[in-house]
Design a protein around this motif. Sequence first.
Motif, PDB file in Angstrom:
ATOM      1  N   SER A  80     -28.564  84.515  44.987  1.00 13.56           N
ATOM      2  CA  SER A  80     -28.676  84.081  43.551  1.00 13.56           C
ATOM      3  C   SER A  80     -29.375  85.684  42.986  1.00 13.56           C
ATOM      4  N   ARG A  81     -29.465  85.615  41.641  1.00 17.55           N
ATOM      5  CA  ARG A  81     -29.777  86.613  40.994  1.00 17.55           C
ATOM      6  C   ARG A  81     -30.768  86.491  39.787  1.00 17.55           C
ATOM      7  N   ASP A  82     -31.441  87.428  39.354  1.00 17.23           N
ATOM      8  CA  ASP A  82     -32.241  87.702  38.025  1.00 17.23           C
ATOM      9  C   ASP A  82     -32.245  88.903  37.635  1.00 17.23           C
ATOM     10  N   THR A  83     -31.021  88.884  36.508  1.00 16.62           N
ATOM     11  CA  THR A  83     -30.502  89.973  35.843  1.00 16.62           C
ATOM     12  C   THR A  83     -31.682  90.842  35.138  1.00 16.62           C
ATOM     13  N   ALA A  84     -32.569  90.008  34.571  1.00 13.49           N
ATOM     14  CA  ALA A  84     -33.602  90.612  33.794  1.00 13.49           C
ATOM     15  C   ALA A  84     -34.783  91.365  34.729  1.00 13.49           C
ATOM     16  N   LYS A  85     -34.432  91.052  36.092  1.00 12.11           N
ATOM     17  CA  LYS A  85     -35.389  91.661  36.934  1.00 12.11           C
ATOM     18  C   LYS A  85     -34.779  92.749  37.998  1.00 12.11           C
ATOM     19  N   ASN A  86     -33.100  92.717  37.728  1.00  8.21           N
ATOM     20  CA  ASN A  86     -32.520  93.614  38.575  1.00  8.21           C
ATOM     21  C   ASN A  86     -32.665  93.244  39.880  1.00  8.21           C
ATOM     22  N   THR A  87     -32.951  92.009  40.211  1.00  7.23           N
ATOM     23  CA  THR A  87     -33.191  91.572  41.484  1.00  7.23           C
ATOM     24  C   THR A  87     -32.206  90.547  42.180  1.00  7.23           C
ATOM     25  N   VAL A  88     -31.849  90.438  43.339  1.00  5.15           N
ATOM     26  CA  VAL A  88     -31.028  89.700  44.060  1.00  5.15           C
ATOM     27  C   VAL A  88     -31.714  88.934  45.218  1.00  5.15           C
ATOM     28  N   TYR A  89     -31.779  87.699  45.284  1.00  6.74           N
ATOM     29  CA  TYR A  89     -32.366  87.068  46.222  1.00  6.74           C
ATOM     30  C   TYR A  89     -31.385  86.273  47.495  1.00  6.74           C
ATOM     31  N   ARG A 111     -31.508 100.035  39.177  1.00  7.29           N
ATOM     32  CA  ARG A 111     -30.741 100.018  37.688  1.00  7.29           C
ATOM     33  C   ARG A 111     -30.117  98.540  37.518  1.00  7.29           C
ATOM     34  N   ASN A 112     -29.393  98.476  36.612  1.00  2.00           N
ATOM     35  CA  ASN A 112     -28.977  97.313  36.015  1.00  2.00           C
ATOM     36  C   ASN A 112     -27.948  96.840  37.280  1.00  2.00           C
ATOM     37  N   ILE A 113     -28.135  95.509  37.786  1.00  3.88           N
ATOM     38  CA  ILE A 113     -27.250  95.032  38.700  1.00  3.88           C
ATOM     39  C   ILE A 113     -25.899  94.670  38.079  1.00  3.88           C
ATOM     40  N   PHE A 114     -25.536  94.614  36.954  1.00  2.00           N
ATOM     41  CA  PHE A 114     -24.162  94.492  36.298  1.00  2.00           C
ATOM     42  C   PHE A 114     -23.480  95.830  36.483  1.00  2.00           C
ATOM     43  N   SER A 115     -24.065  96.720  36.985  1.00  2.00           N
ATOM     44  CA  SER A 115     -23.282  98.096  37.089  1.00  2.00           C
ATOM     45  C   SER A 115     -22.984  98.113  38.515  1.00  2.00           C
ATOM     46  N   PHE A 116     -22.925  97.120  39.381  1.00  2.00           N
ATOM     47  CA  PHE A 116     -22.295  96.997  40.548  1.00  2.00           C
ATOM     48  C   PHE A 116     -21.326  95.803  40.586  1.00  2.00           C
ATOM     49  N   SER A 131     -20.362  90.859  40.040  1.00  2.00           N
ATOM     50  CA  SER A 131     -20.872  90.832  38.782  1.00  2.00           C
ATOM     51  C   SER A 131     -20.563  89.714  37.883  1.00  2.00           C
ATOM     52  N   GLY A 132     -19.786  89.023  38.098  1.00  2.00           N
ATOM     53  CA  GLY A 132     -19.217  87.764  37.522  1.00  2.00           C
ATOM     54  C   GLY A 132     -20.001  86.467  37.771  1.00  2.00           C
ATOM     55  N   GLY A 133     -20.581  86.764  38.938  1.00  2.00           N
ATOM     56  CA  GLY A 133     -21.633  85.322  39.505  1.00  2.00           C
ATOM     57  C   GLY A 133     -20.870  84.775  40.595  1.00  2.00           C
ATOM     58  N   SER A 134     -19.673  84.973  41.093  1.00  2.00           N
ATOM     59  CA  SER A 134     -18.954  84.468  42.234  1.00  2.00           C
ATOM     60  C   SER A 134     -19.665  84.690  43.485  1.00  2.00           C
ATOM     61  N   THR A 135     -19.824  83.622  44.367  1.00  2.00           N
ATOM     62  CA  THR A 135     -20.515  83.999  45.637  1.00  2.00           C
ATOM     63  C   THR A 135     -19.685  83.470  46.763  1.00  2.00           C
ATOM     64  N   SER A 142     -38.189  78.049  56.072  1.00  2.00           N
ATOM     65  CA  SER A 142     -37.536  78.763  55.030  1.00  2.00           C
ATOM     66  C   SER A 142     -38.312  80.159  54.685  1.00  2.00           C
ATOM     67  N   LEU A 143     -37.337  80.979  54.343  1.00  2.00           N
ATOM     68  CA  LEU A 143     -37.994  82.224  53.553  1.00  2.00           C
ATOM     69  C   LEU A 143     -36.981  82.690  52.423  1.00  2.00           C
ATOM     70  N   ARG A 144     -37.284  83.504  51.675  1.00  2.00           N
ATOM     71  CA  ARG A 144     -36.832  84.110  50.271  1.00  2.00           C
ATOM     72  C   ARG A 144     -36.712  85.716  50.574  1.00  2.00           C
ATOM     73  N   LEU A 145     -35.661  86.249  50.756  1.00  2.00           N
ATOM     74  CA  LEU A 145     -35.670  87.687  50.605  1.00  2.00           C
ATOM     75  C   LEU A 145     -35.423  88.091  49.188  1.00  2.00           C
ATOM     76  N   SER A 146     -35.830  89.086  48.872  1.00  2.00           N
ATOM     77  CA  SER A 146     -35.575  89.772  47.445  1.00  2.00           C
ATOM     78  C   SER A 146     -35.201  91.291  47.767  1.00  2.00           C
ATOM     79  N   CYS A 147     -34.150  91.515  46.864  1.00  2.00           N
ATOM     80  CA  CYS A 147     -33.667  93.030  46.940  1.00  2.00           C
ATOM     81  C   CYS A 147     -33.811  93.428  45.248  1.00  2.00           C
TER      82      CYS A 147
END
Length: 116
Positions: free
Chosen positions: A70-79, A26-31, A53-57, A17-22
């Motif tokens: 997944s995402r962490d909106t507080a960190k503006n990061t997508v995993y 700026r605020n990822i809700f702007s995308f 932005s609504g959370g659908s995958t 396994s690996l976990r990638l981070s992006c």
Amino acid sequence: QVQLVESGGGLVQAGGSLRLSCAASRNIFSFNTMNWYRQAPGKQRGLVAGITSGGSTNYADSVKGRFTISRDTAKNTVYLQMNSLKPEDTAVYYCKADPFRDRPYWGQGTQVTVSS
């Protein structure tokens, strides 16, 4: 200007396994969507997974049941959590952000290598 910084790539054995981070600058809700793409040598870049932005995958058929976006909106990061990795998952993985009214942005890519 938006910056996307990927991390978490590396060399792993098949089945691992690996976990990638992006991390976005700026605020990822702007995308509208944030996505992971990959490109193997000699192949076209293709979509792996995306989250709106609504959370659908959505996922490519080849990774369904093994990868999770997944995402962490507080960190503006997508995993991208990648489990049960296969040698055919070897590629450079790119993060892409699609704003609502602007051109898309790409990260620099992170190499994932799965050994058999």
